[in-house]
Design a protein around this motif. Structure first.
Motif, PDB file in Angstrom:
ATOM      1  N   ARG A  90      -2.407  26.760 -29.132  1.00  0.00           N
ATOM      2  CA  ARG A  90      -1.459  27.513 -28.681  1.00  0.00           C
ATOM      3  C   ARG A  90      -0.452  27.080 -27.468  1.00  0.00           C
ATOM      4  O   ARG A  90       0.667  27.424 -27.471  1.00  0.00           O
ATOM      5  N   LEU A  91      -1.276  26.817 -26.524  1.00  0.00           N
ATOM      6  CA  LEU A  91      -1.257  26.666 -25.085  1.00  0.00           C
ATOM      7  C   LEU A  91       0.212  25.428 -25.528  1.00  0.00           C
ATOM      8  O   LEU A  91       1.419  25.659 -24.636  1.00  0.00           O
TER       9      LEU A  91
ATOM     10  N   GLY B 120       7.138  23.779 -26.672  1.00  0.00           N
ATOM     11  CA  GLY B 120       8.221  25.081 -26.824  1.00  0.00           C
ATOM     12  C   GLY B 120       9.447  25.313 -25.318  1.00  0.00           C
ATOM     13  O   GLY B 120      11.026  25.109 -25.423  1.00  0.00           O
ATOM     14  N   VAL B 121       9.120  25.816 -24.359  1.00  0.00           N
ATOM     15  CA  VAL B 121       9.390  25.142 -23.018  1.00  0.00           C
ATOM     16  C   VAL B 121      10.199  24.064 -22.998  1.00  0.00           C
ATOM     17  O   VAL B 121      11.325  23.983 -21.899  1.00  0.00           O
ATOM     18  N   ARG B 122       9.785  23.341 -22.924  1.00  0.00           N
ATOM     19  CA  ARG B 122      10.067  22.194 -22.886  1.00  0.00           C
ATOM     20  C   ARG B 122      11.273  21.871 -23.677  1.00  0.00           C
ATOM     21  O   ARG B 122      12.323  21.340 -23.252  1.00  0.00           O
ATOM     22  N   ARG B 123      10.995  21.802 -24.614  1.00  0.00           N
ATOM     23  CA  ARG B 123      12.634  21.723 -25.562  1.00  0.00           C
ATOM     24  C   ARG B 123      13.613  22.748 -24.668  1.00  0.00           C
ATOM     25  O   ARG B 123      14.761  22.738 -25.180  1.00  0.00           O
ATOM     26  N   MET B 124      12.994  23.710 -24.797  1.00  0.00           N
ATOM     27  CA  MET B 124      14.333  24.922 -24.167  1.00  0.00           C
ATOM     28  C   MET B 124      14.644  24.167 -22.914  1.00  0.00           C
ATOM     29  O   MET B 124      15.805  23.994 -22.856  1.00  0.00           O
ATOM     30  N   LEU B 125      14.010  23.507 -22.104  1.00  0.00           N
ATOM     31  CA  LEU B 125      14.829  23.537 -20.906  1.00  0.00           C
ATOM     32  C   LEU B 125      15.536  22.002 -20.914  1.00  0.00           C
ATOM     33  O   LEU B 125      16.357  21.561 -20.145  1.00  0.00           O
TER      34      LEU B 125
END
Length: 417
Positions: free
Chosen positions: A115-116, A122-127
């Protein structure tokens, strides 16, 4: 399956507790460093068949096997927490493949770690999206850069490449930087002088079906005949799978007055190349096979091996059509990479409405461009590729495309009126 969590100040203590309570057959599902120690998740009485099936179903959750080290002795060195993380699968022999031996631990990813990882992705895609939006906003804030980006995209240049090039356009008088985007594009496009390829006197043309390999081969052979004479040139074809392929190249061979040899595989190709040792220029026409054809997978590495053979020194040229999409060209270049092509011949330039996708693909794959082919004429319709000329051709093609679109719109408006 019995699953239990163990918390201990050190990995050695945690492993001792696992072995004392669950035995040597315990499976370590995961571990995580926490405040004051380390937490280990272990299981016993697991179903090995279900575990292996889960591995095949989720390749990202790799399992590896590690020997169970004795940890009951007090003088054994403690294992640092970093070594308790999931390891990459170790190479196993055929007898060990697919089996978990007694006295070994199977390391897998903890669900929490999975999950981590997903959250990090997801954080990388958002950035990435945020940076892209910020870059877009920065470009829009500078009229010169926005104009440069629009002009590049009008040529058919990929959006990401156009944005990267437009970011280098400085502020100031627009008239001074009007041609800068085109200059930056030309610098990014690699080209090679065909004279530098003169030492490669054994050339094999590879490429997707319908790219124009046979016609391109005839053009190159005709130039060689004009330079060194017909007695020093030979043709070899491996294209025995397509109907009429041998007849087509046979016509070119008769018109040029050069010998033609037909081979079926790499072994016959090597023998034919050795038989043509007296010829200074030998051109090999390969079959245009589909992406899933197993013959292609076998042929391309063989061509690369013939290139390493000092008695053969066969070089490959990748023939790509300019009238297809960028992604298709990049896919084709990756598919034929095992042949190790030294340069690209871009064909069907006259049939392309925009050259931007082909230029973007060439920059993306990193292969130099040697020739442009823009017609069926042998040998007149093949030209040396110069980066500046290619970019200017892209400008002319885009201008012609806009004119055709305007003419079509006017004709449609007249028809409706």
């Amino acid at each position: 399956m019995k699953i239990k969590r163990y918390f201990a100040p050190t990995m050695r203590e945690a492993m001792r507790r696992v072995r004392e309570e669950q035995g040597a057959d315990a499976v370590i599902l995961g571990s995580e460093s926490r405040d004051g120690g380390i937490e280990v998740v272990a299981a016993v009485d697991y179903d090995e068949a279900l575990l292996q099936q889960a591995v095949r179903r989720e390749p990202s959750r790799r399992l590896s096997e590690a020997p169970l080290t004795p940890i009951a002795d007090d003088d054994a060195p403690s294992t640092p927490p970093s070594e308790s993380r999931p390891r990459e699968p170790a190479a196993t022999t055929s007898g060990e493949r697919g089996s978990t031996r007694r006295g070994q631990l199977v390391w897998a990813q903890d669900p929490q770690l999975k999950r981590l990882q997903e959250e990090m992705q997801g954080v990388r895609r958002m950035l990435s999206e945020t940076l892209s939006q910020q870059t877009e906003a920065a470009l829009r804030a500078h009229p010169q850069r926005a104009r440069a980006m629009r002009s590049l995209e009008a040529l058919g240049i990929d959006h990401e490449l156009a944005r990267e090039l437009a970011a280098h356009v400085p502020d100031g008088d627009p008239s001074k930087h009007r041609n800068l985007p085109l200059s930056l594009l030309a610098k990014r496009l690699k080209t090679v002088n065909p004279l530098q390829l003169a030492r490669a006197t054994r050339l094999a043309l590879v490429g997707p079906t319908g790219a124009g390999k046979t016609t391109t081969l005839a053009k190159l052979a005709a130039k060689a005949v004009a330079d060194v004479g017909a007695r020093n040139v030979a043709l070899i074809t491996m294209d025995g799978h397509r109907a009429g392929a041998e007849a087509q190249i046979g016509v070119y061979a008769r018109l040029l007055g050069v010998p033609l040899r037909v081979v079926r595989d790499a072994k016959e190709l090597r023998a034919a190349l050795l038989a043509c040792a007296d010829c200074s220029h030998v051109f090999v026409d390969t079959a245009g096979l589909g992406p899933n054809d197993q013959r292609l997978a076998r042929l391309l590495p063989e061509l690369a091996r013939l290139g390493n053979d000092p008695d053969i020194a066969l070089c490959s040229l990748l023939v790509l059509p300019a009238n297809v999409q960028r992604d298709d060209l990049i896919s084709a270049s990756a598919r034929f990479a095992p042949a190790r092509p030294m340069a690209v011949v871009l064909t069907k330039v006259d049939e392309s409405t925009r050259l931007g996708p082909a230029i973007s693909a060439l920059i993306g794959c990193g292969l130099p461009l040697a020739w442009l082919a823009d017609g069926q004429g042998v040998p007149r319709d093949i030209h040396r590729a110069r980066a500046g000329d290619v970019v200017m051709r892209a400008v002319w093609h885009a201008r012609d495309a806009r004119q055709r679109e305007s003419t079509l719109e006017r004709s449609q408006e007249s028809a409706h009126a």
